[in-house]
Design a protein around this motif. Structure first.
Motif, PDB file in Angstrom:
ATOM      1  N   LYS A 237       0.922  -1.063  -0.014  1.00 29.05           N
ATOM      2  CA  LYS A 237       0.056  -0.034   0.104  1.00 29.05           C
ATOM      3  C   LYS A 237       0.646   1.132   0.281  1.00 29.05           C
ATOM      4  O   LYS A 237       1.537   1.434   0.950  1.00 29.05           O
ATOM      5  CB  LYS A 237      -0.715  -0.004   1.356  1.00 29.05           C
ATOM      6  CG  LYS A 237      -1.863   1.093   1.424  1.00 29.05           C
ATOM      7  CD  LYS A 237      -2.666   1.329   2.735  1.00 29.05           C
ATOM      8  CE  LYS A 237      -3.321   0.133   2.841  1.00 29.05           C
ATOM      9  NZ  LYS A 237      -4.441   0.515   4.155  1.00 29.05           N
TER      10      LYS A 237
ATOM     11  N   TYR B  96      -2.959   4.960  -9.811  1.00 27.18           N
ATOM     12  CA  TYR B  96      -3.972   3.821  -9.648  1.00 27.18           C
ATOM     13  C   TYR B  96      -3.561   2.703 -11.006  1.00 27.18           C
ATOM     14  O   TYR B  96      -3.659   1.682 -10.556  1.00 27.18           O
ATOM     15  CB  TYR B  96      -5.227   4.464  -9.925  1.00 27.18           C
ATOM     16  CG  TYR B  96      -5.724   5.013  -8.710  1.00 27.18           C
ATOM     17  CD1 TYR B  96      -5.580   4.296  -7.411  1.00 27.18           C
ATOM     18  CD2 TYR B  96      -6.469   6.173  -8.672  1.00 27.18           C
ATOM     19  CE1 TYR B  96      -6.168   5.260  -6.300  1.00 27.18           C
ATOM     20  CE2 TYR B  96      -7.006   6.774  -7.662  1.00 27.18           C
ATOM     21  CZ  TYR B  96      -6.752   6.162  -6.515  1.00 27.18           C
ATOM     22  OH  TYR B  96      -7.494   6.671  -5.244  1.00 27.18           O
ATOM     23  N   LYS B  97      -3.481   3.195 -12.108  1.00 22.75           N
ATOM     24  CA  LYS B  97      -3.365   2.187 -13.239  1.00 22.75           C
ATOM     25  C   LYS B  97      -2.016   1.396 -13.124  1.00 22.75           C
ATOM     26  O   LYS B  97      -1.760   0.297 -13.257  1.00 22.75           O
ATOM     27  CB  LYS B  97      -3.569   2.958 -14.646  1.00 22.75           C
ATOM     28  CG  LYS B  97      -3.315   1.815 -15.725  1.00 22.75           C
ATOM     29  CD  LYS B  97      -3.601   2.659 -16.983  1.00 22.75           C
ATOM     30  CE  LYS B  97      -3.365   1.665 -18.290  1.00 22.75           C
ATOM     31  NZ  LYS B  97      -3.862   0.150 -18.003  1.00 22.75           N
TER      32      LYS B  97
ATOM     33  N   GLY C  72      -1.601  -0.090  -9.649  1.00 15.62           N
ATOM     34  CA  GLY C  72      -2.755  -1.272  -9.478  1.00 15.62           C
ATOM     35  C   GLY C  72      -2.425  -2.357 -10.190  1.00 15.62           C
ATOM     36  O   GLY C  72      -2.768  -3.520  -9.880  1.00 15.62           O
ATOM     37  N   ASP C  73      -1.935  -2.323 -11.244  1.00 14.55           N
ATOM     38  CA  ASP C  73      -1.465  -3.379 -12.213  1.00 14.55           C
ATOM     39  C   ASP C  73      -0.577  -4.246 -11.766  1.00 14.55           C
ATOM     40  O   ASP C  73      -0.380  -5.459 -11.994  1.00 14.55           O
ATOM     41  CB  ASP C  73      -1.210  -2.858 -13.797  1.00 14.55           C
ATOM     42  CG  ASP C  73      -2.347  -2.373 -14.437  1.00 14.55           C
ATOM     43  OD1 ASP C  73      -3.690  -2.427 -13.919  1.00 14.55           O
ATOM     44  OD2 ASP C  73      -2.036  -1.829 -15.461  1.00 14.55           O
TER      45      ASP C  73
ATOM     46  N   GLU D 224      -2.045  -1.258  -3.653  1.00 17.43           N
ATOM     47  CA  GLU D 224      -3.107  -0.461  -3.440  1.00 17.43           C
ATOM     48  C   GLU D 224      -2.611   0.878  -3.245  1.00 17.43           C
ATOM     49  O   GLU D 224      -1.343   1.530  -2.763  1.00 17.43           O
ATOM     50  CB  GLU D 224      -3.680  -0.772  -2.014  1.00 17.43           C
ATOM     51  CG  GLU D 224      -4.802   0.254  -1.666  1.00 17.43           C
ATOM     52  CD  GLU D 224      -5.363  -0.416  -0.358  1.00 17.43           C
ATOM     53  OE1 GLU D 224      -6.411   0.481   0.325  1.00 17.43           O
ATOM     54  OE2 GLU D 224      -5.169  -1.271   0.265  1.00 17.43           O
ATOM     55  N   VAL D 225      -3.326   1.836  -4.103  1.00 20.05           N
ATOM     56  CA  VAL D 225      -2.778   3.203  -3.871  1.00 20.05           C
ATOM     57  C   VAL D 225      -3.821   4.239  -3.345  1.00 20.05           C
ATOM     58  O   VAL D 225      -5.108   3.995  -3.711  1.00 20.05           O
ATOM     59  CB  VAL D 225      -2.515   3.497  -5.418  1.00 20.05           C
ATOM     60  CG1 VAL D 225      -2.382   5.228  -5.742  1.00 20.05           C
ATOM     61  CG2 VAL D 225      -1.535   2.803  -6.143  1.00 20.05           C
TER      62      VAL D 225
END
Length: 236
Positions: A86, A102-103, A106-107, A111-112
């Motif tokens: 995170k 996020y992208k 997240g990929d 967690e962002v």
């Protein structure tokens, strides 16, 4: 100038589009067009490799599918330390709204948690007192500490200038400078320069005197010159 500190290359052309700054409050389409102008300018000046040192500019290029891929790197092309689950990202309004962190993270299963902090950009640009910087940073960092992030990413290249203040208020959470991470990555790709005299030409689109005063304020220990131009002078 992290790359210069790591001796990646010996001659640098640096473009600061001061006339159109700040980018962080502009629309993505406008930022994209500005970024493409800057990339083209640097290649025309003979750069072998162009590096976007601005999170906001590269975010606009990436989400618009306009990022050049040949001989181009950006501050978002980083490898995070292993084991992060995170992270907190502090950035400009435009970078946060783009959702690029996020992208990207997240990929990778991270967690962002994002927070915009345009106020800090203004404070750093205006050389606000440390007490004001500390107030802004402490307020920005507190939610990340409450959320229990593993690391805080300084998602604007202004912010590492006050990294020591982030570390003061981080509560022991790791504070990551993407510029440093990118420099470490590029060291593995490009050979180290043996030239002891690293040279930088700074091109600015307004206020060359003010820009020069800022360089002196931050004690840049490199050989450099500052040249001012306007976009109207640049021929296609």
């Amino acid at each position: 100038m992290r790359l210069a500190e790591h001796r990646i290359g010996s001659e640098y052309v640096y473009l600061a589009d001061t006339a159109r700054a700040p980018f962080g409050t502009k629309k993505i389409e406008e930022i994209r067009d500005i970024a493409l102008d800057c990339v083209k300018f640097l290649f025309k000046k003979g750069a072998d490799v162009v590096i976007s040192a601005c999170n906001t500019a590269q975010a606009a290029l990436m989400i618009s599918n306009a990022q050049p891929w040949k001989n181009f790197f950006g501050i978002l092309d980083i490898d995070l330390p292993a084991g992060l689950k995170k992270v907190g990202v502090l950035a400009t309004v435009a970078t946060v709204n783009s959702g690029i962190y996020y992208k990207k993270l997240g990929d990778a299963g991270v967690e962002v948690i994002q927070r915009p902090c345009q106020e800090l950009v203004t404070a750093i640009e205006s050389f606000a007192p440390d007490t004001e910087i500390e107030r802004i940073v402490s307020e920005a960092v507190f939610p990340f500490r409450k959320e229990g992030v593993d690391a805080i990413i300084l998602g604007c290249t202004h912010f590492p200038l006050v990294k020591h203040i982030f570390e003061k208020f981080s509560g022991g959470i790791s504070v990551l400078d993407p510029a440093e991470l990118l420099a470490e990555k590029l060291k593995k790709i490009f050979p180290e320069s043996t030239d002891n005299d690293v040279r930088v030409t700074f091109y600015v689109t307004s206020d060359a005197k003010i820009f020069s005063e800022k360089l002196k304020r931050y004690s840049l220990h490199l050989l450099y010159t500052v040249e001012e131009f306007s976009w109207g002078e640049v021929k296609e």
